[in-house]
Design an enzyme around this catalytic site. Sequence first.
Site, PDB file in Angstrom:
ATOM      1  N   LYS A  42      -5.239 -10.064  -6.464  1.00  0.00           N
ATOM      2  CA  LYS A  42      -6.312 -10.396  -5.524  1.00  0.00           C
ATOM      3  C   LYS A  42      -7.567  -9.574  -5.851  1.00  0.00           C
ATOM      4  O   LYS A  42      -7.453  -8.405  -6.214  1.00  0.00           O
ATOM      5  CB  LYS A  42      -5.797 -10.025  -4.123  1.00  0.00           C
ATOM      6  CG  LYS A  42      -6.599 -10.529  -2.986  1.00  0.00           C
ATOM      7  CD  LYS A  42      -5.983 -10.057  -1.682  1.00  0.00           C
ATOM      8  CE  LYS A  42      -6.164  -8.568  -1.457  1.00  0.00           C
ATOM      9  NZ  LYS A  42      -5.786  -8.085  -0.139  1.00  0.00           N
ATOM     10  N   LYS A  44       0.833  -1.211   0.000  1.00  0.00           N
ATOM     11  CA  LYS A  44       0.000   0.000   0.000  1.00  0.00           C
ATOM     12  C   LYS A  44       0.860   1.251   0.000  1.00  0.00           C
ATOM     13  O   LYS A  44       0.546   2.235  -0.677  1.00  0.00           O
ATOM     14  CB  LYS A  44      -0.930   0.012   1.216  1.00  0.00           C
ATOM     15  CG  LYS A  44      -2.082  -0.957   1.065  1.00  0.00           C
ATOM     16  CD  LYS A  44      -3.132  -0.728   2.124  1.00  0.00           C
ATOM     17  CE  LYS A  44      -4.248  -1.749   2.014  1.00  0.00           C
ATOM     18  NZ  LYS A  44      -5.156  -1.760   3.147  1.00  0.00           N
ATOM     19  N   LYS A  56     -11.416  -4.632  -2.678  1.00  0.00           N
ATOM     20  CA  LYS A  56     -12.458  -3.619  -2.471  1.00  0.00           C
ATOM     21  C   LYS A  56     -12.085  -2.281  -3.075  1.00  0.00           C
ATOM     22  O   LYS A  56     -12.924  -1.496  -3.453  1.00  0.00           O
ATOM     23  CB  LYS A  56     -12.603  -3.348  -0.964  1.00  0.00           C
ATOM     24  CG  LYS A  56     -13.453  -4.300  -0.224  1.00  0.00           C
ATOM     25  CD  LYS A  56     -13.895  -3.622   1.072  1.00  0.00           C
ATOM     26  CE  LYS A  56     -13.793  -4.546   2.240  1.00  0.00           C
ATOM     27  NZ  LYS A  56     -12.651  -4.319   3.096  1.00  0.00           N
TER      28      LYS A  56
END
Length: 331
Positions: free
Chosen positions: A198, A115, A201
């Site tokens: 992956k 991130k 969201k």
Amino acid sequence: MQDHKRRVFSGIQPSGNLHLGNYVGALKNWVAMQNEYENYFCIVDLHAITVPQDPKVLRQKIREVAAIYLASGLDPERCVIFRQSKVSEHAELCWLLNCVARFGELQRMTQFKDKAQKGGADVASAGLFDYPVLMAADILLYNAHLVPVGEDQRQHLELSRVLARRFNNLYGETFVVPEAIILDTGARVMALDAPEEKMSKSSPRPASFVSILDEPDTIRKKIRRAKTDSGSEITASPDKPAITNLLDIYAAMSGRKVSEIEADYEGKGYGDLKKDLAEVVVEGMAPVRDRAYELLDDPAELDSLLDLGADKAREAAQLTLHDARARLGLD
Ligand code: TYM
């Protein structure tokens, strides 16, 4: 709730759109386990704000997650359902654990590295860096034995175990050392349009995920357009990441084994698999979606259920926090 039952804790962030990965990697298993344990299922809103959120959207997403928890089949009689930020003991235990966590081990967390790399490590919030310690606090606060999560949380769970053991060694037996429950199927659902990534969201590409709140026809369209591999055989194997992902979703949603599904599709084409998979997903998701929207029609009811949950959670949390404070010489 009976005291001798072992405890389960897990949570989902109220950010972005809850998707099929969250459903089969987490929620569906929580529902299946709820009768056996004493359950705490949290909406981890303090984790959500480690990246900037629009306050109006966040407020709505919190209710949406609560509605999805209930619509998926979590029973508030058997599960304490609550918001993390309403039980301030989470933040306080996080601080106590910060003082036993090490900078080096947090720096090695792959989710932080990923991130931080995306947005630039220099501007990543300190909250994002500390994210796994707050997660450890969530779990240890309830002395949870079991934590059902998807594969991506394995490293964070390992850190929670390390912090529990370290605290216990330094200050005396205080916390239960938790165990992750990660199932063989559905624990790592990949993006439909990029099976090497992956399902996430926060993806800006709607074609990459099936949202729990997607309409049936949207689900059908997304699965029809999902990427496939070269060749035509329907088998799960490392050189067929896209078909392996579709088979894994099929298995997780239907409760059948991948090998059985492979046998059913011998001699058939990718199109047949996708068509049937879409119906399996629609059949599983449509009732959840419908019920979630019904519940969202009465936000006051959802809010009061969450407040009740927070009151129950606080009772359990206060006991553990007091114990930890006393061990440290603070009480
Ligand atoms: P979050 O909100 O990213 O995801 C919620 C749950 O869904 C699982 N999951 C997946 N499973 C399969 N395939 C996928 N593509 C997929 N994407 C997500 C996650 O593993 C998770 O179980 N840090 C956690 C929230 C959290 C938590 C906790 C969890 C905070 N405190 C304490 C357990 C215990 C998170 O961000 O999950």
